[in-house]
Design an enzyme around this catalytic site. Structure first.
Site, mmCIF file in Angstrom:
data_model
loop_
_atom_site.group_PDB
_atom_site.id
_atom_site.type_symbol
_atom_site.label_atom_id
_atom_site.label_comp_id
_atom_site.label_asym_id
_atom_site.label_seq_id
_atom_site.Cartn_x
_atom_site.Cartn_y
_atom_site.Cartn_z
ATOM 1 N N PHE A 17 0.813 -1.222 0.000
ATOM 2 C CA PHE A 17 0.000 0.000 0.000
ATOM 3 C C PHE A 17 0.846 1.272 0.000
ATOM 4 C CE2 PHE A 17 -2.679 -3.335 1.689
ATOM 5 C CZ PHE A 17 -3.864 -3.142 0.989
ATOM 6 N N LYS B 75 -6.705 -5.223 -1.818
ATOM 7 C CA LYS B 75 -5.857 -4.232 -2.498
ATOM 8 C C LYS B 75 -6.642 -3.516 -3.596
ATOM 9 C CE LYS B 75 -2.406 -2.000 -4.181
ATOM 10 N NZ LYS B 75 -1.875 -0.824 -3.523
ATOM 11 N N ILE C 58 -9.936 13.899 -1.262
ATOM 12 C CA ILE C 58 -11.094 14.643 -1.776
ATOM 13 C C ILE C 58 -10.646 15.954 -2.423
ATOM 14 C CG2 ILE C 58 -12.815 13.582 -0.234
ATOM 15 C CD1 ILE C 58 -12.767 16.232 1.399
ATOM 16 N N CYS D 7 -0.872 2.825 -10.444
ATOM 17 C CA CYS D 7 -1.794 1.965 -9.692
ATOM 18 C C CYS D 7 -3.273 2.241 -9.963
ATOM 19 C CB CYS D 7 -1.512 2.084 -8.198
ATOM 20 S SG CYS D 7 0.067 1.360 -7.767
ATOM 21 N N LYS E 65 -4.798 1.558 -13.644
ATOM 22 C CA LYS E 65 -4.764 0.146 -14.085
ATOM 23 C C LYS E 65 -5.554 -0.746 -13.130
ATOM 24 C CE LYS E 65 -0.575 -1.745 -11.908
ATOM 25 N NZ LYS E 65 -1.237 -2.649 -10.965
ATOM 26 N N LYS F 17 2.432 12.719 -9.630
ATOM 27 C CA LYS F 17 2.173 13.417 -8.365
ATOM 28 C C LYS F 17 3.506 13.897 -7.808
ATOM 29 C CE LYS F 17 2.355 9.556 -5.154
ATOM 30 N NZ LYS F 17 1.714 8.937 -4.025
ATOM 31 N N ARG G 254 3.865 7.413 -15.307
ATOM 32 C CA ARG G 254 2.901 6.472 -15.880
ATOM 33 C C ARG G 254 1.472 7.036 -15.737
ATOM 34 N NH1 ARG G 254 5.272 0.926 -13.248
ATOM 35 N NH2 ARG G 254 5.873 2.364 -11.596
HETATM 36 N N1 NAD Z 1 4.383 1.796 -7.689
HETATM 37 C C1 NAD Z 1 3.567 1.866 -6.638
HETATM 38 O O1 NAD Z 1 3.367 2.914 -6.039
HETATM 39 C C2 NAD Z 1 2.863 0.622 -6.161
HETATM 40 C C3 NAD Z 1 2.225 0.644 -4.903
HETATM 41 C C4 NAD Z 1 1.589 -0.509 -4.462
HETATM 42 C C5 NAD Z 1 1.565 -1.640 -5.264
HETATM 43 N N2 NAD Z 1 2.168 -1.631 -6.481
HETATM 44 C C6 NAD Z 1 2.164 -2.863 -7.277
HETATM 45 O O2 NAD Z 1 3.450 -3.467 -7.169
HETATM 46 C C7 NAD Z 1 3.807 -4.101 -8.396
HETATM 47 C C8 NAD Z 1 5.129 -3.550 -8.889
HETATM 48 O O3 NAD Z 1 4.942 -2.198 -9.212
HETATM 49 P P1 NAD Z 1 6.172 -1.218 -9.499
HETATM 50 O O4 NAD Z 1 5.622 0.136 -9.637
HETATM 51 O O5 NAD Z 1 7.244 -1.482 -8.507
HETATM 52 O O6 NAD Z 1 6.647 -1.792 -10.939
HETATM 53 P P2 NAD Z 1 7.929 -1.360 -11.753
HETATM 54 O O7 NAD Z 1 7.531 -1.422 -13.175
HETATM 55 O O8 NAD Z 1 8.521 -0.109 -11.200
HETATM 56 O O9 NAD Z 1 8.986 -2.524 -11.456
HETATM 57 C C9 NAD Z 1 8.830 -3.842 -11.872
HETATM 58 C C10 NAD Z 1 10.228 -4.446 -12.033
HETATM 59 O O10 NAD Z 1 10.095 -5.846 -12.261
HETATM 60 C C11 NAD Z 1 11.097 -6.254 -13.182
HETATM 61 N N3 NAD Z 1 10.718 -7.545 -13.744
HETATM 62 C C12 NAD Z 1 9.747 -7.846 -14.634
HETATM 63 N N4 NAD Z 1 9.679 -9.174 -14.843
HETATM 64 C C13 NAD Z 1 10.629 -9.750 -14.069
HETATM 65 C C14 NAD Z 1 11.046 -11.084 -13.819
HETATM 66 N N5 NAD Z 1 10.456 -12.112 -14.407
HETATM 67 N N6 NAD Z 1 12.063 -11.281 -12.966
HETATM 68 C C15 NAD Z 1 12.671 -10.260 -12.346
HETATM 69 N N7 NAD Z 1 12.314 -8.962 -12.528
HETATM 70 C C16 NAD Z 1 11.305 -8.715 -13.370
HETATM 71 C C17 NAD Z 1 11.151 -5.111 -14.172
HETATM 72 O O11 NAD Z 1 12.377 -5.094 -14.890
HETATM 73 C C18 NAD Z 1 11.003 -3.900 -13.239
HETATM 74 O O12 NAD Z 1 12.272 -3.421 -12.796
HETATM 75 C C19 NAD Z 1 2.628 -3.884 -9.336
HETATM 76 O O13 NAD Z 1 1.766 -4.968 -9.277
HETATM 77 C C20 NAD Z 1 1.958 -2.657 -8.762
HETATM 78 O O14 NAD Z 1 0.584 -2.596 -9.070
HETATM 79 C C21 NAD Z 1 2.829 -0.531 -6.938
#
Ligand code: NAD
Length: 443
Positions: free
Chosen positions: A155, A210, A256, A266, A269, A327, A334
């Site tokens: 989160f 989530k 709000i 997030c 998508k 933000k 993204r």
């Molecule tokens: N970014 C946020 O603020 C946030 C907050 C909460 C939850 N999430 C969730 O967390 C997850 C990750 O988000 P993120 O923003 O960190 O993504 P991101 O795109 O920043 O990072 C993902 C990483 O995974 C790597 N990757 C892809 N396939 C791989 C594999 N098979 N083996 C090893 N590495 C691999 C990519 O190269 C990349 O560096 C998503 O599901 C997202 O919805 C993100």
């Protein structure tokens, strides 16, 4: 504890660095060789306050390592986190290809019992699929290794990720194994000394929590944006309405703020993925559809306001843009509202002079090379440099450094004195008294 984190992006890197900071031995695995090469040298591929210092010190103390494959790690993990991306596929559902690839890698690597934790945001039922993929790969190696699957959605908020990880409101853990529960408690008790704020539930409930939480936050934003659009038509100031509403303890002040739409990796998508999940069940997600539609329209509001100011014709205008990141506090662009604005006004022939404290390298990477090469978009090193000869300033991202602008200096720099405030950061009266035309959201 020995921990592996698969995926060293915004979530994986913060997770890995924070667990290392707590004394664990952490290996982050990422398929992106360039990223891993930089991280090994302590160079961060993303901007997140406080993260670089934490990564550097934990590398120096040999608690944090970066590799490109699970097989390269020196020690066997007790816990493997999956933190790879789950972007939208063409139809809007969550694309599981990276999670599935991570699961196959785990299955072809593990030698002993371990807990596999899904930290990526995945559709309900995905943990079960991940487990099946892992077991299938283990079976192909003719081994008998047990893994327990846990869903532990993240989160954290970009820009405040370390604080959110180290001092979370709550921790959600979905599982069905006692052994995994005890390991997860060992892992999280140093962060959450209040065990009653660690909520255990079954895996699917955690996966759904989530999505429902993100959809709720997105709903609040879209609802307020809808109210703001109505306020504009009724000649009411949404900011007074917001304060009045937020002071109701049943409503509260969070999420709000009216603005020019939500973006990021997030909310957009996850709302879409939840809609697809509903549709797959033959259920019509009426509210989610409206939330998404309002957000789509809201991202066009800045362009519409500029069109109104310039009598429908933006060709030849110079527009200063403050803020490109989705933000403040991050370089993540993204689904940022700035992208929609830039696309709209550049297509209409405007010139853009943009400034962002950290997101300019990302913008240079993702904007159309044609706009960059033609000079239709230029980047300023200082917010006021973006104002030279500008016909209007549009504030898109509410970075703190934009809070108290020097209006007299701005007036001298700009050709025409128009401010479009996409985040209602300014007092309209003060801006108008300084001789500017002011356009906010819902006021
Ligand atoms: N970014 C946020 O603020 C946030 C907050 C909460 C939850 N999430 C969730 O967390 C997850 C990750 O988000 P993120 O923003 O960190 O993504 P991101 O795109 O920043 O990072 C993902 C990483 O995974 C790597 N990757 C892809 N396939 C791989 C594999 N098979 N083996 C090893 N590495 C691999 C990519 O190269 C990349 O560096 C998503 O599901 C997202 O919805 C993100």
């Amino acid at each position: 504890m020995n921990i592996t984190v698969i995926g060293a992006g915004y979530v994986g890197l913060v997770t890995g660095a924070c667990f290392a900071e707590l004394g664990n031995h952490v290996t982050c695995v990422d398929v992106n060789k360039k990223k891993v090469g930089q991280l090994q040298k302590g160079i961060l591929p993303i901007y997140e306050p406080g993260l670089e210092a934490m990564v550097v010190s934990n590398i120096a103390e040999s608690r944090l390592h970066f590799v490109t494959s699970l097989k390269e790690q020196a020690v066997e993990p007790q816990v493997i986190f999956i933190a790879v991306g789950t972007p939208s596929d063409k139809g809007g559902a969550a694309d599981m290809q990276y999670v599935e690839a991570a699961a196959r890698d785990i299955g072809s690597y593990v030698k002993n019992y371990c807990v596999v934790v899904d930290k990526s945001t995945v559709p309900v039922g995905m943990a079960e699929c991940v487990k099946a993929i892992i077991q299938q790969a283990i079976k192909l190696r003719k081994l008998n290794v047990k893994v327990d699957m846990v869903s532990n959605p993240e989160f954290l908020r970009e820009g405040a990720a370390i604080k959110d990880f180290m001092q979370p409101d709550r921790i959600i853990i979905g599982l069905s194994s006692k052994k995994a529960k005890s390991i997860m408690l060992d892992l999280y008790l140093p962060i959450m000394r209040n065990p009653e704020k660690i909520y255990f539930m079954n895996v699917q409930d955690a996966e759904m929590t989530k999505y429902a939480a993100n959809a709720m936050l997105a709903t609040r934003i879209s609802f307020m944006n809808e109210m703001a659009m109505l306020c504009e038509r009724l000649d009411v100031d949404i900011e007074n309405v917001r304060i009045g509403m937020g002071s109701d303890a049943r409503i509260g002040n969070a999420f709000i703020n009216p603005g020019c739409g939500y973006g990021g990796s997030c909310f957009p998508k996850d709302v879409r993925a939840l809609m697809r999940m509903a549709e797959q069940q033959g259920f019509d997600p009426i509210i989610l559809r409206a939330v998404e539609e309002r957000n789509f329209k809201q991202k066009q509001v800045l362009y519409e306001k500029l069109k109104h100011v310039f009598g429908g014709d933006l060709s030849g205008t110079k527009i200063a843009v403050w803020g490109l990141a989705f933000k403040p506090g991050t370089d993540d662009m993204r689904e940022a509202s700035s992208l929609v604005l830039l696309n709209d006004i550049l297509t209409q022939g405007a010139h853009v002079q943009a400034y962002d404290p950290v997101a300019i390298p990302v913008a240079k990477h993702i904007l159309s090379p044609q706009w960059l090469a033609s000079g239709q978009v230029t980047f300023a090193e200082h917010p006021y440099d973006a104002l030279h000869g500008a016909d209007a300033l549009v504030l898109v991202t509410e970075w703190m450094s934009f809070c108290y602008p020097d209006l007299a200096a701005m007036k001298k720099l700009m050709r025409r004195h128009v401010i479009v405030d996409g985040r209602n950061q300014y007092d309209p009266k003060q801006i108008r008294e300084a001789g500017f035309e002011y356009y906010g959201i819902g006021r």
